[in-house]
Design an enzyme around this catalytic site. Structure first.
Site, PDB file in Angstrom:
ATOM      1  N   HIS A 102      -1.417  11.865 -11.729  1.00 54.57           N
ATOM      2  CA  HIS A 102      -1.013  12.057 -10.326  1.00 54.57           C
ATOM      3  C   HIS A 102      -1.079  10.696  -9.639  1.00 54.57           C
ATOM      4  CE1 HIS A 102      -0.963  12.956  -6.165  1.00 54.57           C
ATOM      5  NE2 HIS A 102      -2.251  12.696  -5.997  1.00 54.57           N
ATOM      6  N   ASN A 133       2.028   8.507  -2.478  1.00 55.20           N
ATOM      7  CA  ASN A 133       1.397   9.715  -3.023  1.00 55.20           C
ATOM      8  C   ASN A 133       2.181  10.924  -2.512  1.00 55.20           C
ATOM      9  OD1 ASN A 133      -0.176  11.981  -3.451  1.00 55.20           O
ATOM     10  ND2 ASN A 133      -2.111  11.008  -2.863  1.00 55.20           N
ATOM     11  N   CYS A 154      -2.915  18.121  -4.436  1.00 57.22           N
ATOM     12  CA  CYS A 154      -2.331  17.160  -5.390  1.00 57.22           C
ATOM     13  C   CYS A 154      -2.460  17.612  -6.843  1.00 57.22           C
ATOM     14  CB  CYS A 154      -2.954  15.779  -5.207  1.00 57.22           C
ATOM     15  SG  CYS A 154      -2.671  15.089  -3.572  1.00 57.22           S
TER      16      CYS A 154
HETATM   17  O1  UT7 Z   1      -4.215  12.365  -3.926  1.00 59.58           O
HETATM   18  C1  UT7 Z   1      -5.579  12.588  -4.161  1.00 59.58           C
HETATM   19  C2  UT7 Z   1      -6.396  12.349  -2.964  1.00 59.58           C
HETATM   20  N1  UT7 Z   1      -6.364  10.996  -2.467  1.00 59.58           N
HETATM   21  C3  UT7 Z   1      -7.148  10.021  -2.953  1.00 59.58           C
HETATM   22  O2  UT7 Z   1      -7.809  10.214  -3.947  1.00 59.58           O
HETATM   23  C4  UT7 Z   1      -7.225   8.720  -2.202  1.00 59.58           C
HETATM   24  C5  UT7 Z   1      -8.533   8.042  -2.483  1.00 59.58           C
HETATM   25  N2  UT7 Z   1      -8.832   6.865  -1.715  1.00 59.58           N
HETATM   26  C6  UT7 Z   1      -8.093   5.725  -1.671  1.00 59.58           C
HETATM   27  O3  UT7 Z   1      -7.026   5.644  -2.238  1.00 59.58           O
HETATM   28  C7  UT7 Z   1      -8.668   4.517  -0.958  1.00 59.58           C
HETATM   29  O4  UT7 Z   1      -9.992   4.806  -0.607  1.00 59.58           O
HETATM   30  C8  UT7 Z   1      -7.885   4.102   0.327  1.00 59.58           C
HETATM   31  C9  UT7 Z   1      -6.542   3.501  -0.060  1.00 59.58           C
HETATM   32  C10 UT7 Z   1      -7.653   5.323   1.207  1.00 59.58           C
HETATM   33  C11 UT7 Z   1      -8.663   3.042   1.094  1.00 59.58           C
HETATM   34  O5  UT7 Z   1      -8.935   1.932   0.255  1.00 59.58           O
HETATM   35  P1  UT7 Z   1     -10.404   1.339   0.146  1.00 59.58           P
HETATM   36  O6  UT7 Z   1     -10.320   0.154  -0.728  1.00 59.58           O
HETATM   37  O7  UT7 Z   1     -11.312   2.454  -0.290  1.00 59.58           O
HETATM   38  O8  UT7 Z   1     -10.698   0.845   1.613  1.00 59.58           O
HETATM   39  P2  UT7 Z   1     -11.856   1.307   2.622  1.00 59.58           P
HETATM   40  O9  UT7 Z   1     -11.582   2.667   3.145  1.00 59.58           O
HETATM   41  O10 UT7 Z   1     -13.185   1.032   2.001  1.00 59.58           O
HETATM   42  O11 UT7 Z   1     -11.625   0.258   3.797  1.00 59.58           O
HETATM   43  C12 UT7 Z   1     -11.834  -1.164   3.627  1.00 59.58           C
HETATM   44  C13 UT7 Z   1     -11.567  -1.843   4.958  1.00 59.58           C
HETATM   45  C14 UT7 Z   1     -12.306  -1.210   6.131  1.00 59.58           C
HETATM   46  O12 UT7 Z   1     -12.656  -2.233   7.038  1.00 59.58           O
HETATM   47  P3  UT7 Z   1     -14.129  -2.879   7.048  1.00 59.58           P
HETATM   48  O13 UT7 Z   1     -15.059  -1.740   7.314  1.00 59.58           O
HETATM   49  O14 UT7 Z   1     -14.305  -3.492   5.687  1.00 59.58           O
HETATM   50  O15 UT7 Z   1     -14.037  -3.886   8.151  1.00 59.58           O
HETATM   51  C15 UT7 Z   1     -11.292  -0.279   6.753  1.00 59.58           C
HETATM   52  O16 UT7 Z   1     -11.520  -0.032   8.114  1.00 59.58           O
HETATM   53  O17 UT7 Z   1     -10.182  -1.719   5.280  1.00 59.58           O
HETATM   54  C16 UT7 Z   1     -10.026  -1.108   6.577  1.00 59.58           C
HETATM   55  N3  UT7 Z   1      -8.815  -0.297   6.538  1.00 59.58           N
HETATM   56  C17 UT7 Z   1      -7.607  -0.839   6.731  1.00 59.58           C
HETATM   57  N4  UT7 Z   1      -7.213  -2.097   7.035  1.00 59.58           N
HETATM   58  C18 UT7 Z   1      -5.880  -2.303   7.163  1.00 59.58           C
HETATM   59  C19 UT7 Z   1      -8.683   1.018   6.267  1.00 59.58           C
HETATM   60  N5  UT7 Z   1      -7.379   1.362   6.283  1.00 59.58           N
HETATM   61  C20 UT7 Z   1      -6.703   0.229   6.581  1.00 59.58           C
HETATM   62  C21 UT7 Z   1      -5.329  -0.062   6.727  1.00 59.58           C
HETATM   63  N6  UT7 Z   1      -4.970  -1.339   7.021  1.00 59.58           N
HETATM   64  N7  UT7 Z   1      -4.359   0.875   6.564  1.00 59.58           N
END
Ligand code: UT7
Length: 332
Positions: free
Chosen positions: A243, A273, A116
């Site tokens: 980005h 993205n 990225c």
């Molecule tokens: O391009 C450069 C590289 N990319 C990045 O820098 C991306 C960086 N990370 C992110 O953008 C975010 O971390 C994500 C969008 C990937 C995830 O968001 P988050 O707020 O960090 O969520 P999380 O991974 O902490 O997950 C929160 C909850 C979890 O459930 P529990 O453990 O709270 O019950 C996940 O299992 O959301 C759950 N979850 C989802 N639920 C519905 C994870 N993915 C999904 C989904 N739909 N798609």
């Protein structure tokens, strides 16, 4: 004391390309354990463009580059630098095929792999080729199809990534001229490579929350350093061009830099993205719809797998109006 630069690399054309097919959050919710609400609240994304079988990275890159050349009123450049993490083959690089399809026979052409952050690395590389006198002009392209690296059943990666390409044309110019690229801040940290990785032949695996923290810290620190190196106070920035990783990440970076909401360029809602394509795609779209005006001061920053990060400054140039720039750029 370093010698003052005798020439600079100046932006003189911009273009973009998107696959026609879109995937909405509702489409994903029909296939995965997710919802429109979750995706929208956590990422800011509503839908993304995704290539269908038969459309390659070279197709997207060639169309974006052809549009950039047209907007620059040029047929020829000396170098083609293609930022991509999704080359069409393991070898050779995809850039020579793009150059050949553009009729740029015998141009220097190679890929840059910084995921990225790839576009900022490629822009720095092309700037170096021009200021060193190796090339008089260059195409800098960001093109990626990361959607194809996501496993069909992976709800953590599929909602995030879309496909696309964007390109800038650079020419030799005088230091300080509008369109001149500013100082580059580039860095990497391979110790955290495992946070976002696709092994050979395998799918993308991401540790989202930890990556999120690195993204905010690295992008804001690099952006601050680039503005400082250019001698630009942050309050003088007209647009932050980050980005497009996640709307929450780009908002957190903007907050840290005290960039007000009206000065934050974004297209993540409709594009997702798009990896190396996100910055040139955003520049192309914002130029076409009038958000970018000649003389605007841009602060560009990126972060990606590697980990890698980079930032630079750019004063947006006066580009000749070209009707195609305001029309949708699509390929099948
Ligand atoms: O391009 C450069 C590289 N990319 C990045 O820098 C991306 C960086 N990370 C992110 O953008 C975010 O971390 C994500 C969008 C990937 C995830 O968001 P988050 O707020 O960090 O969520 P999380 O991974 O902490 O997950 C929160 C909850 C979890 O459930 P529990 O453990 O709270 O019950 C996940 O299992 O959301 C759950 N979850 C989802 N639920 C519905 C994870 N993915 C999904 C989904 N739909 N798609």
């Amino acid at each position: 004391m370093p010698e003052p630069a005798r020439c600079s690399a100046v932006v003189c054309g911009v273009g973009a390309s998107l696959p026609a097919h879109t995937v909405s959050n509702e489409d994903l919710a029909a296939q995965l354990d997710t919802s429109d609400t979750w995706i929208h609240q956590r990422t800011g994304i509503s839908h993304r463009h995704v290539t269908q079988p038969g459309t390659s990275t070279a197709d997207l890159a060639t169309q974006a580059a052809a549009r950039a050349l047209k907007s620059a009123g040029r047929r020829h450049v000396d170098a083609v630098v293609l930022a991509t993490a999704t080359p069409d083959d393991q070898l050779p690089a995809t850039a020579p095929a793009v150059a050949s399809r553009l009729g740029l026979h015998e141009a220097c052409a190679f890929d840059v792999a910084a995921v990225c952050t790839g576009f900022v690395y490629a822009l720095a590389t092309a700037t170096g080729l021009i200021t060193a006198g190796t090339a008089h002009s260059a195409l800098v392209i960001g093109a990626d199809r990361l959607s194809h690296l996501c496993a069909c059943d992976d709800r953590t990666t599929r909602p995030l990534f879309g496909d696309g390409a964007g390109a800038l044309v650079l020419r030799r110019g005088t230091p300080g001229e509008p369109g001149s690229t500013g100082p580059f801040i580039l860095g990497s940290d391979g110790e955290h490579a495992g946070l976002l990785r696709a092994p050979h032949g395998g799918h993308l695996r991401m540790q989202g929350p930890e990556l999120f923290r690195h993204a905010v810290t690295r992008m804001s620190t690099a952006a601050q350093a680039a503005a400082r190196a250019a001698g630009w106070p942050l309050q003088d920035i007209d647009h932050l061009v980050p980005h497009q990783a996640n709307a929450r990440i780009t908002n957190a970076v903007s907050d840290r830099l005290h960039i007000p909401p009206h000065a934050r360029l974004s297209n993540i809602a409709d594009r997702g993205n798009t990896s190396a394509a996100s910055i040139p795609l955003l520049l192309s779209e914002a130029s076409a719809d009038g958000r970018l005006q000649a003389g605007h001061r841009l602060l560009i920053c990126a972060f990606g797998a590697g980990l890698t990060w980079g930032a630079t400054t750019l004063t947006w140039p006066a580009l000749p109006a070209h009707p195609e720039r305001s029309q949708p750029c699509t390929t099948t």
